[in-house]
Motif scaffolding. Structure first.
Motif, PDB file in Angstrom:
ATOM      1  N   ALA A 437       0.851  -1.193   0.000  1.00 33.57           N
ATOM      2  CA  ALA A 437       0.000   0.000   0.000  1.00 33.57           C
ATOM      3  C   ALA A 437       0.885   1.240   0.000  1.00 33.57           C
ATOM      4  CB  ALA A 437      -0.924  -0.004   1.203  1.00 33.57           C
ATOM      5  N   THR A 438       0.786   2.028  -1.043  1.00 29.39           N
ATOM      6  CA  THR A 438       1.746   3.102  -1.260  1.00 29.39           C
ATOM      7  C   THR A 438       1.335   4.466  -0.705  1.00 29.39           C
ATOM      8  OG1 THR A 438       0.787   3.466  -3.439  1.00 29.39           O
ATOM      9  CG2 THR A 438       2.696   2.001  -3.309  1.00 29.39           C
ATOM     10  N   ALA A 439       0.029   4.715  -0.559  1.00 26.35           N
ATOM     11  CA  ALA A 439      -0.412   6.047  -0.137  1.00 26.35           C
ATOM     12  C   ALA A 439      -1.670   5.948   0.719  1.00 26.35           C
ATOM     13  CB  ALA A 439      -0.671   6.939  -1.350  1.00 26.35           C
ATOM     14  N   HIS A 440      -1.820   6.884   1.615  1.00 22.16           N
ATOM     15  CA  HIS A 440      -2.999   6.951   2.484  1.00 22.16           C
ATOM     16  C   HIS A 440      -4.219   7.350   1.650  1.00 22.16           C
ATOM     17  CE1 HIS A 440      -5.608   7.851   5.830  1.00 22.16           C
ATOM     18  NE2 HIS A 440      -4.666   7.519   6.688  1.00 22.16           N
ATOM     19  N   PRO A 441      -5.336   6.650   1.827  1.00 21.84           N
ATOM     20  CA  PRO A 441      -6.521   6.984   1.017  1.00 21.84           C
ATOM     21  C   PRO A 441      -7.036   8.396   1.246  1.00 21.84           C
ATOM     22  CG  PRO A 441      -7.079   5.453   2.792  1.00 21.84           C
ATOM     23  CD  PRO A 441      -5.584   5.511   2.728  1.00 21.84           C
ATOM     24  N   ALA A 442      -6.758   8.959   2.414  1.00 21.80           N
ATOM     25  CA  ALA A 442      -7.255  10.301   2.704  1.00 21.80           C
ATOM     26  C   ALA A 442      -6.667  11.360   1.781  1.00 21.80           C
ATOM     27  CB  ALA A 442      -6.952  10.663   4.161  1.00 21.80           C
ATOM     28  N   LYS A 443      -5.558  11.062   1.129  1.00 21.25           N
ATOM     29  CA  LYS A 443      -4.946  12.026   0.216  1.00 21.25           C
ATOM     30  C   LYS A 443      -5.790  12.236  -1.041  1.00 21.25           C
ATOM     31  CE  LYS A 443      -0.443  12.042  -0.265  1.00 21.25           C
ATOM     32  NZ  LYS A 443       0.973  11.672  -0.508  1.00 21.25           N
ATOM     33  N   PHE A 444      -6.735  11.324  -1.288  1.00 21.26           N
ATOM     34  CA  PHE A 444      -7.460  11.341  -2.556  1.00 21.26           C
ATOM     35  C   PHE A 444      -8.959  11.519  -2.358  1.00 21.26           C
ATOM     36  CE2 PHE A 444      -3.587   8.882  -2.832  1.00 21.26           C
ATOM     37  CZ  PHE A 444      -2.937   9.517  -3.872  1.00 21.26           C
ATOM     38  N   ALA A 445      -9.338  12.210  -1.289  1.00 25.92           N
ATOM     39  CA  ALA A 445     -10.751  12.415  -0.990  1.00 25.92           C
ATOM     40  C   ALA A 445     -11.472  13.131  -2.129  1.00 25.92           C
ATOM     41  CB  ALA A 445     -10.906  13.198   0.314  1.00 25.92           C
ATOM     42  N   ASP A 446     -10.770  14.071  -2.780  1.00 22.19           N
ATOM     43  CA  ASP A 446     -11.406  14.799  -3.880  1.00 22.19           C
ATOM     44  C   ASP A 446     -11.716  13.872  -5.049  1.00 22.19           C
ATOM     45  OD1 ASP A 446      -8.627  14.544  -4.113  1.00 22.19           O
ATOM     46  OD2 ASP A 446      -8.450  16.265  -5.466  1.00 22.19           O
ATOM     47  N   LEU A 447     -10.836  12.908  -5.304  1.00 26.43           N
ATOM     48  CA  LEU A 447     -11.073  11.952  -6.383  1.00 26.43           C
ATOM     49  C   LEU A 447     -12.240  11.030  -6.046  1.00 26.43           C
ATOM     50  CD1 LEU A 447      -7.387  10.936  -7.228  1.00 26.43           C
ATOM     51  CD2 LEU A 447      -8.798  12.647  -8.359  1.00 26.43           C
ATOM     52  N   TYR A 448     -12.319  10.596  -4.785  1.00 28.29           N
ATOM     53  CA  TYR A 448     -13.416   9.726  -4.357  1.00 28.29           C
ATOM     54  C   TYR A 448     -14.759  10.435  -4.506  1.00 28.29           C
ATOM     55  CZ  TYR A 448      -9.974   6.593  -2.203  1.00 28.29           C
ATOM     56  OH  TYR A 448      -8.934   5.733  -1.984  1.00 28.29           O
ATOM     57  N   ARG A 449     -14.821  11.659  -4.001  1.00 28.10           N
ATOM     58  CA  ARG A 449     -16.094  12.389  -4.031  1.00 28.10           C
ATOM     59  C   ARG A 449     -16.557  12.621  -5.460  1.00 28.10           C
ATOM     60  NH1 ARG A 449     -13.851  15.121   0.555  1.00 28.10           N
ATOM     61  NH2 ARG A 449     -12.841  16.627  -0.819  1.00 28.10           N
TER      62      ARG A 449
END
Length: 504
Positions: A437-449
């Motif tokens: 796992a390379t990165a924390h998912p919280a870094k990509f909240a804008d992509l998720y939303r």
């Protein structure tokens, strides 16, 4: 231990020289002239070490004691690890499903795996700079995570450091968090430019500028003692300090030294994949699946035995949007039967010509236990949803590319893995599988939303994003029509940094 260039014309370099060589004078990247071979007894000794001690021990294999004594090396690396604010704790392992675990390397200051190797590499740079009273400018092209990680590592050195940093980021191709992590740095030794290019083009800019300044130095036009280096994985130190993660995760996944463990690795620039292959070459019984997004550069080489340069495409897994990974020549050097053949392959890649592997080279790739997989953007998003709903696990878009094949039953066919790699799994059961796992998912909240996917947890990235967004941006905007135009601007920025912040 000495280092040689994939270009075939440079050899015999010390570790210190390798650390400060962005590209060798022949245009190649550096690799060790030989790979240490570890026996089972040595692996059993390493299995008892903490992550930090493991990093120190593995670094010792690749750094001549004449360059830095073991006690001094231990002090430098221990102090560097403290800057991660982890209380010297090891990376976390999350058990996801039967025989599937996740190596969470993102619990670090900039929420990505690169912080681990970055802190060690940068600290050793600073150590040698202080000894020689030299100054150095690090050039970094980022596809998302590397820039923020490099900035944080430079900032942690303090005001007495003589290491400056220039970061080039691709305009419109990074997440909101990734952008502000770079553009809001207030460090006088850091310069950031947002460029209307993709990350592959930015790599070309840095390569071109580096070789031009080397020629100027050789001609006597640059005599101020300034070094150029990088904190990208073009730097051998970055690759070296990513090797211990595979040893640590292997020992966590199995108590039976000799049993095979299969890794699933999100793959963009191929630095992490190179580290996995080197760990295997050292004797660690692992197989590695290189998980690509739609850019599929490594997949083409591994599955078809050929590589054709092409433009990158934008995906959800932005940090992997790399179509021409500059670490490919390092992988090719592990496959070539001779130094001249390695140089030939490297030259073809660097000049953007098609690369074709021989049958023997493809067989050697298989013996290294390397396979590949491509996840489309739709695959990636579906895996994020599936992992969240069925396993209560939220993965970043990059990790999702690796989760998809790891969760497929067919990927754990122990007989196929053993046949392909020539290594016994030690049992009739499927080998343990580890997702990197390379990165924390919280870094990509804008992509998720934006895509209606599950949202990331509020901590820690959301709080950091809010805090960073309140800071003033210190970022140049470059609209560059050509590589040459951007190279000229980069030369000017390097000279400005030297004159304004590294003149002492």
């Amino acid at each position: 231990m000495r280092y040689e260039s994939t270009g075939g014309e440079v050899s015999g370099l010390t570790f210190e020289q390798a650390l400060f060589t962005l590209y060798a004078s022949d245009g190649g990247l550096l690799m060790p002239e030989s790979v240490p071979q570890l026996k089972k007894l040595e692996l059993e000794t390493l299995a008892r070490l903490s992550y930090l001690k493991l990093c120190i021990r593995i670094a010792r294999y690749f750094i001549d004691p004449a360059e830095i004594a073991t006690d001094e090396l231990s002090v430098v690396l221990t102090e560097a690890y403290k800057t991660l604010d982890l209380n010297l704790q090891s990376p976390r392992i999350h058990q996801l499903a039967d025989s599937v675990s996740v190596l969470e390397m993102f619990h670090a200051p900039t929420l990505c795996f690169k912080d681990y190797a970055m802190c060690f590499t940068t600290a050793l740079m600073n150590h040698f700079l202080k000894k020689r009273q030299a100054k150095c400018v690090s050039l970094v092209a980022t596809s998302g995570d590397t820039g923020g990680s490099a900035i944080r590592a430079v900032e942690s050195l303090g005001s007495s450091s003589r290491l400056g940093l220039v970061v080039l980021l691709p305009e419109g191709r990074v997440s909101a968090y990734q952008r502000v992590a770079m553009t809001t740095s207030q460090c006088d030794r850091v310069r950031v430019a947002s460029v209307t290019m993709d990350s592959d083009q930015l790599d070309d800019v840095i390569r071109t500028a580096t070789l031009q300044r080397q020629r100027r130095t050789a001609d006597g036009d640059q005599c101020d003692g300034t070094l150029l280096c990088t904190q990208n994985s073009a730097n051998w130190g970055r690759v070296l300090f990513q090797i211990p993660a595979y040893f640590y995760a292997y020992f966590s996944a199995t108590r039976c030294i000799g049993q095979q463990v299969q890794f699933f690795v999100p793959t963009g620039g191929c630095g992490n994949l190179t580290a996995a292959c080197l760990a295997r070459a050292m004797g660690l019984p692992i197989a590695t699946c290189a998980a690509n997004n739609q850019n599929a550069a490594a997949h083409q080489l591994i599955s078809e035995g050929r590589f054709l340069p092409r433009p990158s495409v934008c995906t959800t897994s932005v940090a992997m949007d790399i179509a021409n990974p500059y670490n490919i020549p390092r992988l090719l050097s592990l496959l070539a039967g001779s130094r001249s053949r390695a140089a030939e392959l490297s030259r073809r890649f660097d000049s953007k010509q098609p690369v074709e592997l021989t049958e023997q080279e493809r067989a050697k790739l298989a013996k290294l236990g390397v396979s590949s997989f491509v996840a489309t953007d739709a695959d990636c998003q579906a895996t994020v949803v599936k992992a969240h709903s069925e396993l209560d696990y939220l993965a970043c878009p990059h990790t999702a590319c690796a989760l998809l094949p790891a969760l497929e039953p067919s990927s754990a066919d122990a007989d196929k893995v053993a046949d392909r790699t020539g290594a016994s799994s030690g049992a009739n059961l499927a080998p343990p599988r580890v997702v990197f796992a390379t990165a924390h998912p919280a870094k990509f909240a804008d992509l998720y939303r934006a895509r209606g996917l599950p949202t990331a947890p509020a901590e820690p990235a959301a709080e950091a994003l809010e805090r960073l967004s309140r800071l003033p941006e210190r970022c140049l905007s470059w609209e560059s029509d050509s590589i040459d135009d951007c190279v000229a601007k980069l030369h000017g920025l390097i000279d400005h940094l030297l004159a304004q912040s590294l003149s002492a």
